[in-house]
Design an enzyme around this catalytic site. Structure first.
Site, PDB file in Angstrom:
ATOM      1  N   SER A  99     -19.430  31.654  50.006  1.00  0.00           N
ATOM      2  CA  SER A  99     -19.432  31.071  51.358  1.00  0.00           C
ATOM      3  C   SER A  99     -18.841  29.672  51.339  1.00  0.00           C
ATOM      4  CB  SER A  99     -20.823  31.055  51.993  1.00  0.00           C
ATOM      5  OG  SER A  99     -21.294  32.393  52.167  1.00  0.00           O
ATOM      6  N   GLY A 100     -17.546  29.617  51.590  1.00  0.00           N
ATOM      7  CA  GLY A 100     -16.850  28.345  51.708  1.00  0.00           C
ATOM      8  C   GLY A 100     -15.980  27.978  50.523  1.00  0.00           C
ATOM      9  N   VAL A 101     -15.931  28.815  49.503  1.00  0.00           N
ATOM     10  CA  VAL A 101     -15.098  28.474  48.333  1.00  0.00           C
ATOM     11  C   VAL A 101     -13.614  28.647  48.686  1.00  0.00           C
ATOM     12  CG1 VAL A 101     -14.503  29.129  45.967  1.00  0.00           C
ATOM     13  CG2 VAL A 101     -16.903  29.129  46.704  1.00  0.00           C
ATOM     14  N   ARG A 102     -12.878  27.568  48.583  1.00  0.00           N
ATOM     15  CA  ARG A 102     -11.451  27.602  48.932  1.00  0.00           C
ATOM     16  C   ARG A 102     -10.555  27.019  47.850  1.00  0.00           C
ATOM     17  NH1 ARG A 102     -13.662  30.292  51.786  1.00  0.00           N
ATOM     18  NH2 ARG A 102     -13.711  30.496  54.035  1.00  0.00           N
ATOM     19  N   THR A 154     -26.376  43.965  49.892  1.00  0.00           N
ATOM     20  CA  THR A 154     -26.272  42.911  50.903  1.00  0.00           C
ATOM     21  C   THR A 154     -27.431  43.012  51.885  1.00  0.00           C
ATOM     22  OG1 THR A 154     -23.897  42.879  50.649  1.00  0.00           O
ATOM     23  CG2 THR A 154     -24.768  41.921  52.681  1.00  0.00           C
ATOM     24  N   SER A 184     -25.649  33.022  49.521  1.00  0.00           N
ATOM     25  CA  SER A 184     -24.547  33.268  50.461  1.00  0.00           C
ATOM     26  C   SER A 184     -25.106  33.282  51.863  1.00  0.00           C
ATOM     27  CB  SER A 184     -23.949  34.660  50.151  1.00  0.00           C
ATOM     28  OG  SER A 184     -23.124  35.125  51.210  1.00  0.00           O
ATOM     29  N   ARG A 220     -20.992  34.129  58.949  1.00  0.00           N
ATOM     30  CA  ARG A 220     -20.739  35.206  59.908  1.00  0.00           C
ATOM     31  C   ARG A 220     -22.020  35.829  60.443  1.00  0.00           C
ATOM     32  NH1 ARG A 220     -15.600  37.299  59.329  1.00  0.00           N
ATOM     33  NH2 ARG A 220     -16.096  39.517  59.481  1.00  0.00           N
ATOM     34  N   GLN A 225     -20.753  47.141  46.302  1.00  0.00           N
ATOM     35  CA  GLN A 225     -21.637  46.493  47.282  1.00  0.00           C
ATOM     36  C   GLN A 225     -22.222  47.553  48.199  1.00  0.00           C
ATOM     37  OE1 GLN A 225     -20.491  46.019  50.856  1.00  0.00           O
ATOM     38  NE2 GLN A 225     -22.611  45.458  51.343  1.00  0.00           N
ATOM     39  N   TYR A 233     -24.172  48.619  51.550  1.00  0.00           N
ATOM     40  CA  TYR A 233     -24.853  48.469  52.834  1.00  0.00           C
ATOM     41  C   TYR A 233     -25.874  49.576  52.866  1.00  0.00           C
ATOM     42  CZ  TYR A 233     -22.317  44.651  54.936  1.00  0.00           C
ATOM     43  OH  TYR A 233     -21.843  43.412  55.223  1.00  0.00           O
ATOM     44  N   LYS A 271     -27.582  40.103  47.680  1.00  0.00           N
ATOM     45  CA  LYS A 271     -26.630  39.178  48.300  1.00  0.00           C
ATOM     46  C   LYS A 271     -27.143  38.716  49.662  1.00  0.00           C
ATOM     47  CE  LYS A 271     -21.716  38.955  49.647  1.00  0.00           C
ATOM     48  NZ  LYS A 271     -21.651  39.186  51.094  1.00  0.00           N
ATOM     49  N   PRO A 314     -17.192  41.242  48.211  1.00  0.00           N
ATOM     50  CA  PRO A 314     -17.013  42.485  48.969  1.00  0.00           C
ATOM     51  C   PRO A 314     -16.570  42.183  50.393  1.00  0.00           C
ATOM     52  CG  PRO A 314     -19.354  41.937  48.789  1.00  0.00           C
ATOM     53  CD  PRO A 314     -18.618  40.946  47.942  1.00  0.00           C
ATOM     54  N   SER A 333     -16.642  46.957  48.921  1.00  0.00           N
ATOM     55  CA  SER A 333     -17.578  47.060  50.047  1.00  0.00           C
ATOM     56  C   SER A 333     -17.900  48.518  50.354  1.00  0.00           C
ATOM     57  CB  SER A 333     -16.944  46.406  51.276  1.00  0.00           C
ATOM     58  OG  SER A 333     -17.640  46.773  52.448  1.00  0.00           O
TER      59      SER A 333
HETATM   60  C1  LIG Z   1     -13.701  40.146  57.095  1.00  0.00           C
HETATM   61  C2  LIG Z   1     -14.933  40.077  56.280  1.00  0.00           C
HETATM   62  C3  LIG Z   1     -15.598  41.241  55.950  1.00  0.00           C
HETATM   63  C4  LIG Z   1     -16.724  41.191  55.139  1.00  0.00           C
HETATM   64  N1  LIG Z   1     -17.306  42.357  54.763  1.00  0.00           N
HETATM   65  C5  LIG Z   1     -18.367  42.319  53.937  1.00  0.00           C
HETATM   66  C6  LIG Z   1     -18.933  43.517  53.461  1.00  0.00           C
HETATM   67  O1  LIG Z   1     -18.465  44.611  53.752  1.00  0.00           O
HETATM   68  N2  LIG Z   1     -20.014  43.419  52.648  1.00  0.00           N
HETATM   69  C7  LIG Z   1     -20.553  42.209  52.291  1.00  0.00           C
HETATM   70  O2  LIG Z   1     -21.523  42.172  51.549  1.00  0.00           O
HETATM   71  N3  LIG Z   1     -20.005  41.062  52.700  1.00  0.00           N
HETATM   72  C8  LIG Z   1     -18.932  41.096  53.510  1.00  0.00           C
HETATM   73  N4  LIG Z   1     -18.357  39.917  53.892  1.00  0.00           N
HETATM   74  C9  LIG Z   1     -18.891  38.643  53.379  1.00  0.00           C
HETATM   75  C10 LIG Z   1     -18.234  38.260  52.052  1.00  0.00           C
HETATM   76  O3  LIG Z   1     -18.651  39.104  51.004  1.00  0.00           O
HETATM   77  C11 LIG Z   1     -18.580  36.819  51.647  1.00  0.00           C
HETATM   78  O4  LIG Z   1     -19.978  36.656  51.650  1.00  0.00           O
HETATM   79  C12 LIG Z   1     -17.956  35.782  52.588  1.00  0.00           C
HETATM   80  O5  LIG Z   1     -16.631  36.154  52.889  1.00  0.00           O
HETATM   81  C13 LIG Z   1     -17.987  34.417  51.946  1.00  0.00           C
HETATM   82  O6  LIG Z   1     -17.536  33.441  52.827  1.00  0.00           O
HETATM   83  P1  LIG Z   1     -16.054  32.806  52.760  1.00  0.00           P
HETATM   84  O7  LIG Z   1     -15.107  33.955  52.895  1.00  0.00           O
HETATM   85  O8  LIG Z   1     -15.986  31.909  53.936  1.00  0.00           O
HETATM   86  O9  LIG Z   1     -15.930  32.100  51.464  1.00  0.00           O
HETATM   87  C14 LIG Z   1     -17.222  39.950  54.698  1.00  0.00           C
HETATM   88  C15 LIG Z   1     -16.550  38.759  55.038  1.00  0.00           C
HETATM   89  C16 LIG Z   1     -15.411  38.817  55.795  1.00  0.00           C
HETATM   90  C17 LIG Z   1     -14.688  37.534  56.095  1.00  0.00           C
HETATM   91  O1  LIG Z   2     -17.927  41.790  59.018  1.00  0.00           O
HETATM   92  C1  LIG Z   2     -18.719  41.501  58.119  1.00  0.00           C
HETATM   93  O2  LIG Z   2     -19.006  40.337  57.832  1.00  0.00           O
HETATM   94  C2  LIG Z   2     -19.356  42.533  57.385  1.00  0.00           C
HETATM   95  O3  LIG Z   2     -20.016  42.210  56.469  1.00  0.00           O
HETATM   96  C3  LIG Z   2     -19.228  43.930  57.686  1.00  0.00           C
HETATM   97  C4  LIG Z   2     -20.208  44.547  58.414  1.00  0.00           C
HETATM   98  C5  LIG Z   2     -20.100  45.894  58.651  1.00  0.00           C
HETATM   99  C6  LIG Z   2     -19.053  46.607  58.134  1.00  0.00           C
HETATM  100  C7  LIG Z   2     -18.077  45.949  57.394  1.00  0.00           C
HETATM  101  C8  LIG Z   2     -18.181  44.612  57.148  1.00  0.00           C
END
Ligand SMILES: Cc1cc2nc3c(=O)[nH]c(=O)nc-3n(C[C@H](O)[C@H](O)[C@H](O)COP(=O)(O)O)c2cc1C
Ligand SMILES: O=C(O)C(=O)c1ccccc1
Length: 389
Positions: A316-319, A178, A282, A287, A150, A152, A260, A99, A128
């Site tokens: 988290s970190g899968v590339r 999450t 995760s 972040r 997902q 919030y 999550k 998400p 998301s």
């Molecule tokens: C720009 C951005 C926005 C994200 N928004 C959400 C979100 O709305 N809900 C959520 O559960 N995780 C959010 N995440 C976290 C991702 O679901 C995921 O845990 C994370 O990207 C994994 O790390 P990686 O991208 O470095 O592999 C966000 C991540 C990024 C980079």
């Molecule tokens: O930016 C994020 O990592 C994130 O999960 C998020 C938080 C609030 C709204 C949208 C995404």
């Protein structure tokens, strides 16, 4: 019939016979830099940025890279099957798209393009709560393809209840809750640009279109958008929640529920006690908690703590394909792909996301075969050694 993910490799070489090369790199670790050159500083800082000095995001990569695969030979890997049963769903590969909120800052077609790409490749799309496209429109774009929602978990119960009902009515089957974002962390790249998309009304589509959210406003959103944004900011998350609150979600969602952001084995045990179906190990891509444990270091301990009682997912970190291999060997049933698909979206819309999914799974399929495995089910800790990089 099993999907032959590695055929993408052959397809690329065949296209080369007519002079066509892939539009995006096949080494997915290169996409971040290309996206940095393409997007404005606000959006790219938001996606690529992390908490604090970025050390957790780097640790996520190091923890995967520090584990090395030990390939086995002569084990008949001609016929391979990457399919996996995840939370009662038969998936063609152990992968879903993570998400990610506010995708409209990356590409005008935003979640719709990403969801279509996931549907085309038969990979579940996790939408998301903070999407820039409402739940119902994403569902329309996906036909009957597998989709998860997902959450919030808002302060306002009625908004949460309404989101769950909307997601159910739109065919979302799994709820991903999450837990690691009750507040936004200290994110210097965003702070230095004073950039937060929500304050500009981006990523609020599900809220602004929600009857329960609208009921809390004195004027309609279009008459006073700033008041709507402030209302969103005040109720978006709830740092006061505790484990017993999960009963509300269990009562209001019939399908599987996955928590999550779990990195402590005791929290995984609490998830079992709360009647949950799974966890996503995760740290939110580094972040949220700067200095936290790397997700791949947390994974084996969580997997061991819950055994067969919960479905363990990982992100988290899968590339790369070998990262998928390693996550599964460390105990994950499937992985969620985060930033790389967003870079694919930013660079080439739906086609870019499909490219990313196909590259990742082709590379995973080849890694599996070359390491002596015909299915993901045969992976385990014995396929890895720990070695500093
Ligand atoms: C720009 C951005 C926005 C994200 N928004 C959400 C979100 O709305 N809900 C959520 O559960 N995780 C959010 N995440 C976290 C991702 O679901 C995921 O845990 C994370 O990207 C994994 O790390 P990686 O991208 O470095 O592999 C966000 C991540 C990024 C980079
Ligand atoms: O930016 C994020 O990592 C994130 O999960 C998020 C938080 C609030 C709204 C949208 C995404």
């Amino acid at each position: 019939m099993a999907k032959h993910w590695a055929d993408f490799q052959y397809e690329i070489y065949l296209n080369g016979m007519t002079g066509t090369v892939p539009r995006l790199p096949t080494d997915l670790t290169r996409l971040e830099e290309l996206t940095e050159q393409r997007l404005g500083p606000g959006p790219v800082g938001y996606v690529a940025g992390s908490a604090g000095d970025g050390s957790t995001a780097r640790a996520n990569r190091a923890a995967l890279q520090g584990r090395r695969i030990v390939p086995r030979m002569l084990r008949d890997v001609q016929e391979r099957d990457l399919s996996a049963e995840v939370l009662g769903r038969a998936l063609p590969a152990p992968l879903a798209l993570a998400p990610i909120g506010v995708l409209s800052i990356m590409h005008p077609e935003a979640e719709t393009a990403a969801a279509r790409a996931a549907a085309a490749q038969e990979v579940p799309f996790v939408l998301s709560s903070a999407s820039s496209t409402p739940i119902e429109r994403v569902a329309e774009a996906m036909g009957d393809a597998e989709r998860w929602f997902q959450l919030y978990w808002a302060k306002d119960r009625e908004v949460t209840r309404s989101f769950l009902n909307r997601a159910k009515a739109s065919g979302f089957s799994v709820l991903v809750v999450t837990l690691d974002t009750p507040l936004l962390a200290w994110r210097p790249r965003d702070l230095d640009q004073a950039y937060l998309p929500f304050l500009h009304g981006v990523g609020t589509a599900n809220y602004f279109s929600d009857p329960a959210f609208q009921a809390g406003l004195t004027k309609p959103v279009h008459e006073d958008p700033n008041a709507a944004v402030l209302h969103f900011v005040g109720m978006f998350a709830d740092p006061g929640k505790t484990w017993p609150d999960l009963a509300f979600l269990r009562e209001n969602w019939d399908g599987p529920i996955v928590l999550k952001g779990i990195v402590h084995p005791d929290d995984a045990r609490l998830a079992v006690d709360a009647g949950m179906d799974g966890v996503v190990v995760s740290n939110h891509g580094g972040r949220q908690v700067a200095g936290s444990i790397a997700a791949a270091d947390a994974l084996p301990r969580v997997a061991e703590a819950v055994g067969d009682r919960l479905t363990v997912l990982f992100d988290s970190g899968v590339r790369t394909g070998d990262d998928v291999f390693k996550a599964l060997a460390l105990g994950a049933r499937a992985v969620l792909l985060g930033r790389p698909y967003v870079y694919g979206l930013a660079l080439d819309g739906q086609a870019g996301v499909e490219h990313v999914i196909r590259c990742l799974l082709a590379e995973f399929d080849l890694t599996l075969a070359l390491s002596g495995h015909a299915t993901p089910g045969s992976l385990g800790p014995a396929d890895l050694v720990e070695q500093s990089v």
